[in-house]
Design a protein around this motif. Structure first.
Motif, PDB file in Angstrom:
ATOM      1  N   ALA A 133      52.477  37.422  37.507  1.00  0.00           N
ATOM      2  CA  ALA A 133      52.585  36.252  36.615  1.00  0.00           C
ATOM      3  C   ALA A 133      51.221  35.766  36.153  1.00  0.00           C
ATOM      4  CB  ALA A 133      53.341  35.131  37.318  1.00  0.00           C
ATOM      5  N   GLY A 134      50.146  36.422  36.595  1.00  0.00           N
ATOM      6  CA  GLY A 134      48.815  36.023  36.152  1.00  0.00           C
ATOM      7  C   GLY A 134      48.059  35.305  37.252  1.00  0.00           C
ATOM      8  N   LEU A 135      46.761  35.114  37.016  1.00  0.00           N
ATOM      9  CA  LEU A 135      45.871  34.547  38.025  1.00  0.00           C
ATOM     10  C   LEU A 135      45.162  33.331  37.446  1.00  0.00           C
ATOM     11  CD1 LEU A 135      44.245  37.886  39.204  1.00  0.00           C
ATOM     12  CD2 LEU A 135      45.427  36.301  40.726  1.00  0.00           C
ATOM     13  N   ASP A 136      44.810  32.389  38.317  1.00  0.00           N
ATOM     14  CA  ASP A 136      43.904  31.332  37.877  1.00  0.00           C
ATOM     15  C   ASP A 136      42.656  31.382  38.763  1.00  0.00           C
ATOM     16  OD1 ASP A 136      44.739  30.309  40.258  1.00  0.00           O
ATOM     17  OD2 ASP A 136      46.013  28.757  39.366  1.00  0.00           O
ATOM     18  N   GLU A 137      41.657  30.602  38.387  1.00  0.00           N
ATOM     19  CA  GLU A 137      40.381  30.720  39.084  1.00  0.00           C
ATOM     20  C   GLU A 137      40.482  30.423  40.586  1.00  0.00           C
ATOM     21  OE1 GLU A 137      36.963  28.832  37.257  1.00  0.00           O
ATOM     22  OE2 GLU A 137      35.941  28.899  39.218  1.00  0.00           O
ATOM     23  N   PRO A 138      41.154  29.336  40.995  1.00  0.00           N
ATOM     24  CA  PRO A 138      41.226  29.084  42.447  1.00  0.00           C
ATOM     25  C   PRO A 138      41.906  30.232  43.205  1.00  0.00           C
ATOM     26  CG  PRO A 138      42.013  27.161  41.217  1.00  0.00           C
ATOM     27  CD  PRO A 138      41.775  28.248  40.210  1.00  0.00           C
ATOM     28  N   THR A 139      42.919  30.831  42.593  1.00  0.00           N
ATOM     29  CA  THR A 139      43.596  31.955  43.264  1.00  0.00           C
ATOM     30  C   THR A 139      42.636  33.124  43.413  1.00  0.00           C
ATOM     31  OG1 THR A 139      45.641  31.234  42.205  1.00  0.00           O
ATOM     32  CG2 THR A 139      45.659  33.431  43.213  1.00  0.00           C
ATOM     33  N   VAL A 140      41.903  33.445  42.356  1.00  0.00           N
ATOM     34  CA  VAL A 140      40.964  34.571  42.439  1.00  0.00           C
ATOM     35  C   VAL A 140      39.928  34.307  43.528  1.00  0.00           C
ATOM     36  CG1 VAL A 140      39.177  35.883  41.225  1.00  0.00           C
ATOM     37  CG2 VAL A 140      41.279  35.222  40.025  1.00  0.00           C
ATOM     38  N   ARG A 141      39.403  33.086  43.551  1.00  0.00           N
ATOM     39  CA  ARG A 141      38.372  32.779  44.562  1.00  0.00           C
ATOM     40  C   ARG A 141      38.952  32.883  45.969  1.00  0.00           C
ATOM     41  NH1 ARG A 141      33.472  31.056  42.659  1.00  0.00           N
ATOM     42  NH2 ARG A 141      33.432  30.626  40.419  1.00  0.00           N
ATOM     43  N   ALA A 142      40.173  32.380  46.165  1.00  0.00           N
ATOM     44  CA  ALA A 142      40.788  32.457  47.499  1.00  0.00           C
ATOM     45  C   ALA A 142      41.064  33.911  47.869  1.00  0.00           C
ATOM     46  CB  ALA A 142      42.081  31.651  47.533  1.00  0.00           C
ATOM     47  N   GLU A 143      41.489  34.691  46.894  1.00  0.00           N
ATOM     48  CA  GLU A 143      41.816  36.100  47.151  1.00  0.00           C
ATOM     49  C   GLU A 143      40.566  36.928  47.441  1.00  0.00           C
ATOM     50  OE1 GLU A 143      44.576  38.198  47.039  1.00  0.00           O
ATOM     51  OE2 GLU A 143      46.024  36.567  47.076  1.00  0.00           O
ATOM     52  N   MET A 170      38.337  47.353  43.801  1.00  0.00           N
ATOM     53  CA  MET A 170      39.584  47.760  44.472  1.00  0.00           C
ATOM     54  C   MET A 170      40.376  46.528  44.904  1.00  0.00           C
ATOM     55  SD  MET A 170      39.354  50.900  43.954  1.00  0.00           S
ATOM     56  CE  MET A 170      40.884  51.505  44.668  1.00  0.00           C
ATOM     57  N   ALA A 171      39.665  45.493  45.371  1.00  0.00           N
ATOM     58  CA  ALA A 171      40.345  44.246  45.750  1.00  0.00           C
ATOM     59  C   ALA A 171      40.974  43.605  44.511  1.00  0.00           C
ATOM     60  CB  ALA A 171      39.360  43.283  46.406  1.00  0.00           C
ATOM     61  N   ALA A 172      40.246  43.660  43.387  1.00  0.00           N
ATOM     62  CA  ALA A 172      40.738  43.032  42.159  1.00  0.00           C
ATOM     63  C   ALA A 172      41.991  43.732  41.633  1.00  0.00           C
ATOM     64  CB  ALA A 172      39.636  43.030  41.091  1.00  0.00           C
ATOM     65  N   VAL A 173      41.976  45.057  41.676  1.00  0.00           N
ATOM     66  CA  VAL A 173      43.151  45.804  41.181  1.00  0.00           C
ATOM     67  C   VAL A 173      44.374  45.441  42.030  1.00  0.00           C
ATOM     68  CG1 VAL A 173      44.149  48.115  40.886  1.00  0.00           C
ATOM     69  CG2 VAL A 173      41.764  47.691  40.226  1.00  0.00           C
ATOM     70  N   ASP A 174      44.168  45.362  43.346  1.00  0.00           N
ATOM     71  CA  ASP A 174      45.253  44.994  44.263  1.00  0.00           C
ATOM     72  C   ASP A 174      45.728  43.565  43.982  1.00  0.00           C
ATOM     73  OD1 ASP A 174      46.623  45.382  47.057  1.00  0.00           O
ATOM     74  OD2 ASP A 174      45.510  43.514  47.275  1.00  0.00           O
ATOM     75  N   LEU A 196      51.415  29.948  57.157  1.00  0.00           N
ATOM     76  CA  LEU A 196      50.516  30.365  58.238  1.00  0.00           C
ATOM     77  C   LEU A 196      50.068  31.815  58.022  1.00  0.00           C
ATOM     78  CD1 LEU A 196      50.994  29.825  62.048  1.00  0.00           C
ATOM     79  CD2 LEU A 196      50.741  32.142  61.156  1.00  0.00           C
ATOM     80  N   ALA A 197      51.044  32.692  57.775  1.00  0.00           N
ATOM     81  CA  ALA A 197      50.716  34.122  57.636  1.00  0.00           C
ATOM     82  C   ALA A 197      49.810  34.361  56.436  1.00  0.00           C
ATOM     83  CB  ALA A 197      52.001  34.933  57.501  1.00  0.00           C
ATOM     84  N   ALA A 198      49.994  33.565  55.388  1.00  0.00           N
ATOM     85  CA  ALA A 198      49.220  33.752  54.156  1.00  0.00           C
ATOM     86  C   ALA A 198      47.763  33.317  54.312  1.00  0.00           C
ATOM     87  CB  ALA A 198      49.869  32.972  53.016  1.00  0.00           C
ATOM     88  N   HIS A 199      47.449  32.660  55.431  1.00  0.00           N
ATOM     89  CA  HIS A 199      46.076  32.181  55.618  1.00  0.00           C
ATOM     90  C   HIS A 199      45.380  32.814  56.807  1.00  0.00           C
ATOM     91  CE1 HIS A 199      47.705  29.264  52.790  1.00  0.00           C
ATOM     92  NE2 HIS A 199      46.448  29.137  52.391  1.00  0.00           N
ATOM     93  N   ILE A 200      45.911  33.929  57.288  1.00  0.00           N
ATOM     94  CA  ILE A 200      45.216  34.658  58.356  1.00  0.00           C
ATOM     95  C   ILE A 200      44.179  35.567  57.700  1.00  0.00           C
ATOM     96  CG2 ILE A 200      45.478  36.353  60.217  1.00  0.00           C
ATOM     97  CD1 ILE A 200      48.405  35.411  60.522  1.00  0.00           C
ATOM     98  N   GLY A 201      42.971  35.533  58.191  1.00  0.00           N
ATOM     99  CA  GLY A 201      41.946  36.478  57.716  1.00  0.00           C
ATOM    100  C   GLY A 201      41.807  36.478  56.207  1.00  0.00           C
ATOM    101  N   ASP A 202      41.873  37.658  55.623  1.00  0.00           N
ATOM    102  CA  ASP A 202      41.757  37.816  54.174  1.00  0.00           C
ATOM    103  C   ASP A 202      42.847  38.793  53.722  1.00  0.00           C
ATOM    104  OD1 ASP A 202      40.826  40.618  54.221  1.00  0.00           O
ATOM    105  OD2 ASP A 202      38.981  39.821  55.062  1.00  0.00           O
ATOM    106  N   PRO A 203      43.014  38.989  52.407  1.00  0.00           N
ATOM    107  CA  PRO A 203      44.143  39.812  51.946  1.00  0.00           C
ATOM    108  C   PRO A 203      44.167  41.222  52.554  1.00  0.00           C
ATOM    109  CG  PRO A 203      43.101  38.727  50.073  1.00  0.00           C
ATOM    110  CD  PRO A 203      42.257  38.421  51.282  1.00  0.00           C
TER     111      PRO A 203
END
Ligand code: FES
Ligand code: FES
Lengths: 165, 265
Positions: free
Chosen positions: A119-129, A108-112, B93-100
């Motif tokens: 525009a697409g994802l890269d590995e650091p973005t996926v890990r941060a997300e 569910m997190a991945a679909v969101d 700042l807002a983009a780094h609070i908690g998690d998505p």
């Protein structure tokens, strides 16, 4: 008690629940949608992630009453009959799960996440997300691979990709 | 969770009325209140949901004046083109609070009203001399943040918006606790016609505060190099299992350097 009415996976549902009922309890216990898991019950692990009005949220940290009037999608709402959603298919293809406990929330997190990054994802973005989703088995590597693969399939319009999830 | 009564307000006036009931708490995104209720750190008997009040939604920017309604989520602030146009540091700042998932629910009004000593927004509002608007009055950030979880809000008073004039330059850097993502130390720097304000969160014994040492150094030269050799006293800083006061004192200087580098682009 609160009367709640929601649209869950495309179906209108109602119920009368105690005000303290969490959305995840309502989904699991009242609606029998046990695909949404409770890992921590403290907003840490993300096993309970569902979409409320199109946004990924932790259903252990929201009351059913707060969600009343909303549209909810759970892991059960992704596949089209026996055809898996592209993210589900990518998790299977890339061995993105072991015990599977975290998987509904991960998917569910991945679909969101994919939806928010047209525009697409890269590995650091996926890990941060994935900050809000914990997996105790996989070491995340294949989860990240699966999400990257799914994002590509969906960008290419593959699978049931164009369908809003 | 213990038994509680849930009320949904449709307007600010209705919310104010519902909050008059003894022992009622305002519920915005719930990202702090609901976990706190589960552990009974908070135990209101009634919660009044503010999230569905239309007047509490949305972001307005006219020139450099930015007004963010209280129930605007962190995700909405992070993604706002209006805010990014004049104050990208606040989006960062807002983009780094908690998690998505937390950012989809948590709101600026909730964060500010709660005034967690490690929350991010209080540092930004204090550094940018923001005004906190309530259903009763306007409160300057300098007067608003009173200490650990303490604010100038009176019983039942509801934050409706925060508003500020975007500074000429601003930056925010935090060292997040690896588990909670709350700031173990975060510094927001804002420069306005040569004057610099630097507010620190996550480190103070008594909540968010301004660092005179950092401000003096940066007022001379708004450059990370100006902070070389600056030391911040550890006396009034927090010490816990995550970091000692001395470690946080050092982090303040390091985070301030990063925040300035970000502000200078
Ligand atoms: S069960 Fe909701 S975040 Fe872990
Ligand atoms: S697969 Fe077991 S917790 Fe993620």
């Amino acid at each position: 008690m609160s009367d709640v009415s929601l649209v869950v996976n495309g179906k209108a549902v109602r119920g009368t629940v105690e005000d303290r009922t969490l959305l995840v309890q309502f989904l699991r216990e009242n609606l029998g949608l046990t695909g949404t898991h409770v890992g921590c019950d403290t907003s840490q692990c993300g096993a309970c992630v569902v979409h409320v009005d199109g946004k990924a949220v932790k259903s252990c940290t929201m009351l059913a009453a707060q969600a009343s009037g909303s549209t909810v999608v759970t892991i059960e709402g992704l596949a089209e009959g026996s055809e898996l959603h592209p993210v589900q298919a990518a998790f299977r293809d890339n061995h993105g799960l072991q015990c599977g406990f975290c998987t509904p929330g991960m998917i569910m997190a991945a679909v969101d996440m994919i939806g928010r990054h047209p525009a697409g994802l890269d590995e650091p973005t996926v890990r941060a997300e994935l900050e809000g989703n914990i997996c105790r088995c996989t070491g995340y590597h294949n989860i990240v691979k699966a999400i990257l693969a799914a994002s590509q399939t969906m960008a290419a319009g593959g699978g049931a990709a164009s369908r809003a999830a | 969770m213990y038994s509680v009564s849930y009320q949904r307000a449709g307007t600010i006036a209705e919310a104010a009325k519902l909050l008059e009931a003894g022992d009622a708490a305002a519920l915005s995104g719930g990202m702090t209140l609901i976990p706190a209720m589960k552990t009974r750190l908070s135990a209101p008997s009634t919660i009044v949901d503010l999230r569905h009040i239309p007047a509490l939604k949305g972001i307005r920017a006219t020139g450099r004046r930015v007004t963010i309604a209280a129930a605007t989520t962190h995700a909405e602030v992070a993604a706002s083109a209006e805010v990014k146009g004049v104050c990208p540091a606040l989006c960062h700042l807002a983009a780094h609070i908690g998690d998505p998932h937390v950012r989809h629910m948590g709101t600026i009004g909730g964060s500010v009203a709660n005034n967690d000593p490690a929350a991010d927004y209080p540092a930004a509002l204090l550094a940018m001399e923001a005004t906190i608007v309530t259903n009763k009055r306007d409160i300057a950030a300098d007067q608003f943040f009173k200490g650990l979880f303490e604010t100038a809000l009176e019983e039942g008073e509801i934050i409706t918006a925060v508003t500020f004039e975007a500074p000429d330059q601003a930056g925010y850097a935090k060292f997040p606790n690896p588990a909670s993502r709350y700031a173990m130390t975060g510094v927001f720097v804002a420069r306005r016609s040569g004057q610099v304000r630097a507010a620190v969160t996550g480190a103070g014994d008594d909540g968010v505060f301004r660092s005179a040492e950092v401000e003096t150094a940066l007022s001379r030269s708004f450059d990370p190099a100006a902070l070389q050799g600056v030391s911040v006293p550890a006396g009034n800083l927090m010490g816990d299992i995550h970091a000692s006061p001395e470690y946080r004192a050092n982090l303040i200087v390091v985070m301030a350097k990063r925040a300035v580098a970000q502000a200078n682009g």
